[in-house]
Design an enzyme around this catalytic site. Structure first.
Site, PDB file in Angstrom:
ATOM      1  N   ASP A   1      -2.902  -4.035  -7.484  1.00  0.00           N
ATOM      2  CA  ASP A   1      -2.790  -3.072  -6.382  1.00  0.00           C
ATOM      3  C   ASP A   1      -2.912  -1.679  -6.986  1.00  0.00           C
ATOM      4  O   ASP A   1      -2.864  -1.505  -8.201  1.00  0.00           O
ATOM      5  CB  ASP A   1      -1.438  -3.235  -5.671  1.00  0.00           C
ATOM      6  CG  ASP A   1      -1.246  -2.222  -4.558  1.00  0.00           C
ATOM      7  OD1 ASP A   1      -2.139  -2.110  -3.705  1.00  0.00           O
ATOM      8  OD2 ASP A   1      -0.229  -1.506  -4.549  1.00  0.00           O
ATOM      9  N   SER A   2      -2.993  -0.682  -6.107  1.00  0.00           N
ATOM     10  CA  SER A   2      -3.060   0.702  -6.582  1.00  0.00           C
ATOM     11  C   SER A   2      -1.710   1.174  -7.110  1.00  0.00           C
ATOM     12  O   SER A   2      -1.627   2.288  -7.621  1.00  0.00           O
ATOM     13  CB  SER A   2      -3.488   1.604  -5.429  1.00  0.00           C
ATOM     14  OG  SER A   2      -2.493   1.560  -4.422  1.00  0.00           O
TER      15      SER A   2
ATOM     16  N   TYR B   1      -5.480   4.895  -3.596  1.00  0.00           N
ATOM     17  CA  TYR B   1      -6.891   4.501  -3.477  1.00  0.00           C
ATOM     18  C   TYR B   1      -7.450   4.915  -2.106  1.00  0.00           C
ATOM     19  O   TYR B   1      -8.646   5.138  -1.963  1.00  0.00           O
ATOM     20  CB  TYR B   1      -7.041   2.976  -3.557  1.00  0.00           C
ATOM     21  CG  TYR B   1      -6.892   2.314  -4.912  1.00  0.00           C
ATOM     22  CD1 TYR B   1      -6.620   3.038  -6.077  1.00  0.00           C
ATOM     23  CD2 TYR B   1      -7.037   0.930  -5.026  1.00  0.00           C
ATOM     24  CE1 TYR B   1      -6.498   2.391  -7.306  1.00  0.00           C
ATOM     25  CE2 TYR B   1      -6.923   0.279  -6.241  1.00  0.00           C
ATOM     26  CZ  TYR B   1      -6.656   1.011  -7.385  1.00  0.00           C
ATOM     27  OH  TYR B   1      -6.541   0.356  -8.583  1.00  0.00           O
ATOM     28  N   GLY B   2      -6.569   4.951  -1.127  1.00  0.00           N
ATOM     29  CA  GLY B   2      -6.999   5.027   0.273  1.00  0.00           C
ATOM     30  C   GLY B   2      -7.714   6.300   0.661  1.00  0.00           C
ATOM     31  O   GLY B   2      -8.371   6.368   1.695  1.00  0.00           O
TER      32      GLY B   2
ATOM     33  N   CYS C   1      -4.181  -5.567  -2.215  1.00  0.00           N
ATOM     34  CA  CYS C   1      -4.428  -4.197  -1.761  1.00  0.00           C
ATOM     35  C   CYS C   1      -5.528  -4.283  -0.719  1.00  0.00           C
ATOM     36  O   CYS C   1      -6.641  -4.719  -1.033  1.00  0.00           O
ATOM     37  CB  CYS C   1      -4.866  -3.356  -2.961  1.00  0.00           C
ATOM     38  SG  CYS C   1      -5.355  -1.681  -2.550  1.00  0.00           S
ATOM     39  N   ASN C   2      -5.218  -3.888   0.507  1.00  0.00           N
ATOM     40  CA  ASN C   2      -6.217  -3.958   1.582  1.00  0.00           C
ATOM     41  C   ASN C   2      -7.403  -3.041   1.272  1.00  0.00           C
ATOM     42  O   ASN C   2      -8.552  -3.371   1.579  1.00  0.00           O
ATOM     43  CB  ASN C   2      -5.594  -3.514   2.907  1.00  0.00           C
ATOM     44  CG  ASN C   2      -4.536  -4.475   3.404  1.00  0.00           C
ATOM     45  OD1 ASN C   2      -4.822  -5.338   4.212  1.00  0.00           O
ATOM     46  ND2 ASN C   2      -3.308  -4.345   2.924  1.00  0.00           N
TER      47      ASN C   2
ATOM     48  N   CYS D   1      -1.514  -2.182   4.955  1.00  0.00           N
ATOM     49  CA  CYS D   1      -1.506  -1.686   3.568  1.00  0.00           C
ATOM     50  C   CYS D   1      -0.282  -2.316   2.921  1.00  0.00           C
ATOM     51  O   CYS D   1       0.794  -2.350   3.534  1.00  0.00           O
ATOM     52  CB  CYS D   1      -1.399  -0.161   3.560  1.00  0.00           C
ATOM     53  SG  CYS D   1      -0.959   0.531   1.956  1.00  0.00           S
TER      54      CYS D   1
HETATM   55  N1  DGL Z   1      -1.531  -0.976  -1.216  1.00  0.00           N
HETATM   56  C1  DGL Z   1      -2.825  -0.394  -0.910  1.00  0.00           C
HETATM   57  C2  DGL Z   1      -3.393  -1.088   0.338  1.00  0.00           C
HETATM   58  O1  DGL Z   1      -2.995  -2.194   0.668  1.00  0.00           O
HETATM   59  C3  DGL Z   1      -2.632   1.079  -0.856  1.00  0.00           C
HETATM   60  C4  DGL Z   1      -3.840   1.843  -1.060  1.00  0.00           C
HETATM   61  C5  DGL Z   1      -3.675   3.226  -1.607  1.00  0.00           C
HETATM   62  O2  DGL Z   1      -3.394   3.350  -2.795  1.00  0.00           O
HETATM   63  O3  DGL Z   1      -3.957   4.180  -0.862  1.00  0.00           O
HETATM   64  O4  DGL Z   1      -4.270  -0.591   0.990  1.00  0.00           O
END
Ligand code: DGL
Length: 258
Positions: free
Chosen positions: A13-14, A45-46, A76-77, A187
């Site tokens: 994940d991020s 990441y988003g 991570c979506n 998320c």
């Molecule tokens: N946990 C990530 C997701 O499911 C978060 C993404 C991010 O870092 O913005 O989208």
């Protein structure tokens, strides 16, 4: 290369978000071992471009492959939307499971629900989300709600602060007079603040996330590939974080075991 059944499953994940998925994976498969890789150095990441997230995810997978893994769960979506299709083409030998906003469960549980879907701007912008919305004709409406700053609160370990509640109020108050039946946490960071989020919507709104469904899908894919581990006893959980900050590992453990 022969992939071994008792190698760990990588979960990425991020940052600390995917811990909400790791929790479900450990509950469903307690004898499997996991390496969790939180990329807090590059979070969020988003608000990045798809190309950037694909590049980062590819590099993180390369690093994990060198450690020896039997499967990858992209918990991570955002990274799933940006990278999973390409990674599956590039890594055809590896079991790769992604996560997507959990729109399916409310479409099954509820009668023609109106669903509010909280997620990152990149997840909601991507083609994958548009295809997901088109798949559920029983859903009355899916309202996308980009939450660009929410991940950062959770990465700081702010799960119930005044500032977090102010931001949630800003995001969710416009929907107070709209008929919403379900709220999807699209998320993996958001389940960590589910209690805080619940305070800003009507108690009749059902809240969903994709963690348990992703764990079930991972087990199904491991069975299909004949990769379910055959060791006895509790599996090991290793937590890594790209920030090099011990505090992020502690936060990850706190979220995993709370
Ligand atoms: N946990 C990530 C997701 O499911 C978060 C993404 C991010 O870092 O913005 O989208």
């Amino acid at each position: 290369m022969k992939i071994k059944k008792n190698l760990p499953i990588a979960v990425i994940d991020s940052g600390v978000g995917g811990i909400s998925v790791l929790r479900e994976l450990c509950a469903l498969m307690p004898t499997e071992s996991f390496i969790y890789f939180g990329d807090s150095k590059n979070a969020p990441y988003g608000t990045k471009s798809r190309e950037e997230v694909l590049k980062i995810t590819r590099e993180n997978l390369e690093f994990l492959k060198q450690r020896g893994i039997k499967a990858l769960v992209v918990a991570c979506n955002t990274a799933t939307s940006a990278a999973v299709r390409v990674l599956r083409e590039e890594e055809s030998e590896l079991v790769i499971v992604g996560i997507e906003p959990a729109v399916k469960p409310p479409s099954v549980d509820l009668d023609h629900p109106t669903v509010l879907c909280m997620a990152t701007p990149l997840t909601l912008k991507e083609e994958k989300f548009k295809r997901l919305c088109a798949r559920f004709s029983d859903v009355e409406d899916i309202i996308p709600l980009p939450c660009p700053r929410l991940v950062e609160f959770i990465e700081r370990g702010e799960l119930d602060t005044g500032e977090l509640h102010e931001y949630l109020e800003e995001l969710l108050s416009p929907y107070r007079d709209v008929k919403i039946d379900a709220l999807v946490l699209g998320c993996t960071h958001y389940p960590h603040v589910k209690d805080a989020i619940a305070q800003h919507v009507s108690p009749t709104v059902k809240i969903y996330d994709g963690g348990a469904g992703t764990a079930r899908e991972t087990l199904r894919r491991l069975r299909e590939a004949d990769l379910v581990g055959d060791r006895d006893g509790q599996g090991e959980i290793e937590i890594l974080n790209s920030s090099g900050d011990e505090g992020m590992i502690e936060l990850s453990r706190r979220l995993l075991y709370r």
